[in-house]
Write a protein that holds these residues in place. Structure first.
Motif, PDB file in Angstrom:
ATOM      1  N   GLU A 288      31.614   2.679 -27.124  1.00 31.01           N
ATOM      2  CA  GLU A 288      30.353   1.942 -27.215  1.00 31.01           C
ATOM      3  C   GLU A 288      30.557   0.450 -27.015  1.00 31.01           C
ATOM      4  OE1 GLU A 288      28.333   3.233 -30.751  1.00 31.01           O
ATOM      5  OE2 GLU A 288      27.734   5.101 -29.789  1.00 31.01           O
ATOM      6  N   VAL A 289      31.706  -0.063 -27.466  1.00 36.57           N
ATOM      7  CA  VAL A 289      32.020  -1.478 -27.242  1.00 36.57           C
ATOM      8  C   VAL A 289      32.207  -1.725 -25.748  1.00 36.57           C
ATOM      9  CG1 VAL A 289      33.696  -3.318 -27.664  1.00 36.57           C
ATOM     10  CG2 VAL A 289      32.994  -1.820 -29.545  1.00 36.57           C
ATOM     11  N   HIS A 290      32.916  -0.839 -25.074  1.00 35.16           N
ATOM     12  CA  HIS A 290      33.123  -0.987 -23.629  1.00 35.16           C
ATOM     13  C   HIS A 290      31.799  -0.919 -22.870  1.00 35.16           C
ATOM     14  CE1 HIS A 290      37.505  -1.068 -23.491  1.00 35.16           C
ATOM     15  NE2 HIS A 290      37.497  -0.140 -24.445  1.00 35.16           N
ATOM     16  N   LEU A 291      30.930  -0.004 -23.274  1.00 29.89           N
ATOM     17  CA  LEU A 291      29.630   0.107 -22.625  1.00 29.89           C
ATOM     18  C   LEU A 291      28.801  -1.151 -22.868  1.00 29.89           C
ATOM     19  CD1 LEU A 291      27.776   1.914 -20.939  1.00 29.89           C
ATOM     20  CD2 LEU A 291      26.901   2.860 -23.092  1.00 29.89           C
ATOM     21  N   ALA A 292      28.834  -1.676 -24.090  1.00 28.35           N
ATOM     22  CA  ALA A 292      28.094  -2.903 -24.403  1.00 28.35           C
ATOM     23  C   ALA A 292      28.631  -4.079 -23.587  1.00 28.35           C
ATOM     24  CB  ALA A 292      28.177  -3.212 -25.897  1.00 28.35           C
ATOM     25  N   LYS A 293      29.952  -4.209 -23.517  1.00 26.69           N
ATOM     26  CA  LYS A 293      30.543  -5.290 -22.727  1.00 26.69           C
ATOM     27  C   LYS A 293      30.146  -5.182 -21.262  1.00 26.69           C
ATOM     28  CE  LYS A 293      34.908  -6.341 -23.392  1.00 26.69           C
ATOM     29  NZ  LYS A 293      36.348  -6.302 -23.714  1.00 26.69           N
ATOM     30  N   GLY A 294      30.154  -3.974 -20.733  1.00 26.39           N
ATOM     31  CA  GLY A 294      29.761  -3.777 -19.345  1.00 26.39           C
ATOM     32  C   GLY A 294      28.304  -4.145 -19.102  1.00 26.39           C
ATOM     33  N   SER A 295      27.439  -3.777 -20.018  1.00 24.61           N
ATOM     34  CA  SER A 295      26.014  -4.108 -19.895  1.00 24.61           C
ATOM     35  C   SER A 295      25.792  -5.613 -19.948  1.00 24.61           C
ATOM     36  CB  SER A 295      25.218  -3.431 -21.008  1.00 24.61           C
ATOM     37  OG  SER A 295      25.291  -2.038 -20.907  1.00 24.61           O
ATOM     38  N   ILE A 296      26.485  -6.267 -20.859  1.00 21.76           N
ATOM     39  CA  ILE A 296      26.343  -7.721 -20.988  1.00 21.76           C
ATOM     40  C   ILE A 296      26.909  -8.422 -19.763  1.00 21.76           C
ATOM     41  CG2 ILE A 296      27.093  -9.734 -22.333  1.00 21.76           C
ATOM     42  CD1 ILE A 296      26.958  -7.829 -24.816  1.00 21.76           C
ATOM     43  N   ALA A 297      28.069  -7.975 -19.296  1.00 25.32           N
ATOM     44  CA  ALA A 297      28.671  -8.582 -18.102  1.00 25.32           C
ATOM     45  C   ALA A 297      27.764  -8.415 -16.887  1.00 25.32           C
ATOM     46  CB  ALA A 297      30.048  -7.974 -17.830  1.00 25.32           C
ATOM     47  N   ALA A 298      27.125  -7.261 -16.763  1.00 22.64           N
ATOM     48  CA  ALA A 298      26.196  -7.047 -15.652  1.00 22.64           C
ATOM     49  C   ALA A 298      25.024  -8.019 -15.738  1.00 22.64           C
ATOM     50  CB  ALA A 298      25.696  -5.607 -15.651  1.00 22.64           C
ATOM     51  N   ARG A 299      24.542  -8.267 -16.940  1.00 23.45           N
ATOM     52  CA  ARG A 299      23.436  -9.219 -17.131  1.00 23.45           C
ATOM     53  C   ARG A 299      23.891 -10.628 -16.763  1.00 23.45           C
ATOM     54  NH1 ARG A 299      18.467 -10.601 -16.544  1.00 23.45           N
ATOM     55  NH2 ARG A 299      17.608 -11.815 -18.234  1.00 23.45           N
ATOM     56  N   ILE A 300      25.099 -11.005 -17.168  1.00 27.99           N
ATOM     57  CA  ILE A 300      25.640 -12.330 -16.837  1.00 27.99           C
ATOM     58  C   ILE A 300      25.761 -12.470 -15.322  1.00 27.99           C
ATOM     59  CG2 ILE A 300      27.697 -13.809 -16.994  1.00 27.99           C
ATOM     60  CD1 ILE A 300      28.086 -12.545 -19.851  1.00 27.99           C
TER      61      ILE A 300
ATOM     62  N   GLY B 214      32.396 -22.938 -19.116  1.00 30.15           N
ATOM     63  CA  GLY B 214      33.608 -23.513 -19.695  1.00 30.15           C
ATOM     64  C   GLY B 214      34.851 -22.666 -19.498  1.00 30.15           C
ATOM     65  N   ILE B 215      34.903 -21.952 -18.375  1.00 30.02           N
ATOM     66  CA  ILE B 215      36.086 -21.147 -18.078  1.00 30.02           C
ATOM     67  C   ILE B 215      36.517 -21.413 -16.643  1.00 30.02           C
ATOM     68  CG2 ILE B 215      35.512 -19.345 -19.744  1.00 30.02           C
ATOM     69  CD1 ILE B 215      34.488 -17.611 -17.465  1.00 30.02           C
TER      70      ILE B 215
ATOM     71  N   LEU C 198      31.343 -12.873 -24.494  1.00 32.36           N
ATOM     72  CA  LEU C 198      30.304 -12.532 -23.531  1.00 32.36           C
ATOM     73  C   LEU C 198      28.921 -12.910 -24.069  1.00 32.36           C
ATOM     74  CD1 LEU C 198      31.658  -9.062 -22.346  1.00 32.36           C
ATOM     75  CD2 LEU C 198      31.685 -11.218 -21.055  1.00 32.36           C
ATOM     76  N   LEU C 199      28.707 -12.713 -25.357  1.00 33.78           N
ATOM     77  CA  LEU C 199      27.428 -13.105 -25.965  1.00 33.78           C
ATOM     78  C   LEU C 199      27.237 -14.619 -25.887  1.00 33.78           C
ATOM     79  CD1 LEU C 199      27.421 -10.753 -29.081  1.00 33.78           C
ATOM     80  CD2 LEU C 199      26.032 -10.532 -27.000  1.00 33.78           C
ATOM     81  N   ARG C 200      28.315 -15.359 -26.087  1.00 34.06           N
ATOM     82  CA  ARG C 200      28.222 -16.825 -25.980  1.00 34.06           C
ATOM     83  C   ARG C 200      27.866 -17.232 -24.550  1.00 34.06           C
ATOM     84  NH1 ARG C 200      31.414 -20.700 -24.215  1.00 34.06           N
ATOM     85  NH2 ARG C 200      33.292 -19.438 -24.209  1.00 34.06           N
ATOM     86  N   PHE C 201      28.420 -16.525 -23.569  1.00 31.95           N
ATOM     87  CA  PHE C 201      28.072 -16.828 -22.178  1.00 31.95           C
ATOM     88  C   PHE C 201      26.571 -16.658 -21.950  1.00 31.95           C
ATOM     89  CE2 PHE C 201      32.534 -15.463 -20.506  1.00 31.95           C
ATOM     90  CZ  PHE C 201      33.079 -16.659 -20.964  1.00 31.95           C
TER      91      PHE C 201
END
Length: 104
Positions: A21-33, A52-53, A74-77
Motif C-alpha cells: 500500500e505504501v508503494h501504491l501510494a508513492k506511485g499515485s503521488i509521483a504520478a500526480r507530481i 530543491g533537488i 513526496l508529500l512535501r513536493f
C-alpha cells in the motif's frame, strides 16, 4: 482459465512486495507530481529548482523510479507545487488491517 489469480487491485500486493500500500501510494503521488510538472510546462531543471533537488532525481521521479523517495518527501513536493495535502485517519474497515489510499 486455470492458474490465473484475480487481482487484488494493487499490483505490488499481487507481486508479494513488502508494504504494497505504501508503494501504491508513492506511485499515485509521483504520478500526480509528474502531471503537475507537465501541466505547468516546467523543464526538469525548473522542477528540480522548485523542489530543491537535483535534476536527475526529477528524471527518476517522473519515470517512476521511487526507491530514493520517502512518502513524506513526496508529500512535501506536492506542497511545494502549491497543493494542499490532507491526511485523514479513521478506524480500519477490517479489524487488524489498516489501509492507505491516495485520492486527488
Amino acid at each position: 482459465m486455470t492458474g490465473v489469480a484475480a487481482s487484488s487491485g494493487n499490483v505490488f500486493a499481487d507481486l508479494g512486495i513488502d508494504q504494497p500500500e505504501v508503494h501504491l501510494a508513492k506511485g499515485s503521488i509521483a504520478a500526480r507530481i509528474a502531471r503537475l510538472i507537465h501541466e505547468r510546462e516546467l523543464t526538469q531543471a525548473q522542477a528540480a529548482e522548485l523542489l530543491g533537488i537535483e535534476q536527475p532525481k526529477i528524471s527518476a521521479l517522473v519515470r517512476g523510479r521511487l526507491s530514493g523517495f520517502t512518502l513524506d518527501r513526496l508529500l512535501r513536493f506536492l506542497t511545494d507545487l502549491d497543493c494542499d495535502v490532507e491526511i485523514t485517519v479513521r478506524p480500519a474497515k477490517r479489524k487488524g488491517h489498516g489501509h492507505i489510499a491516495v485520492a486527488s
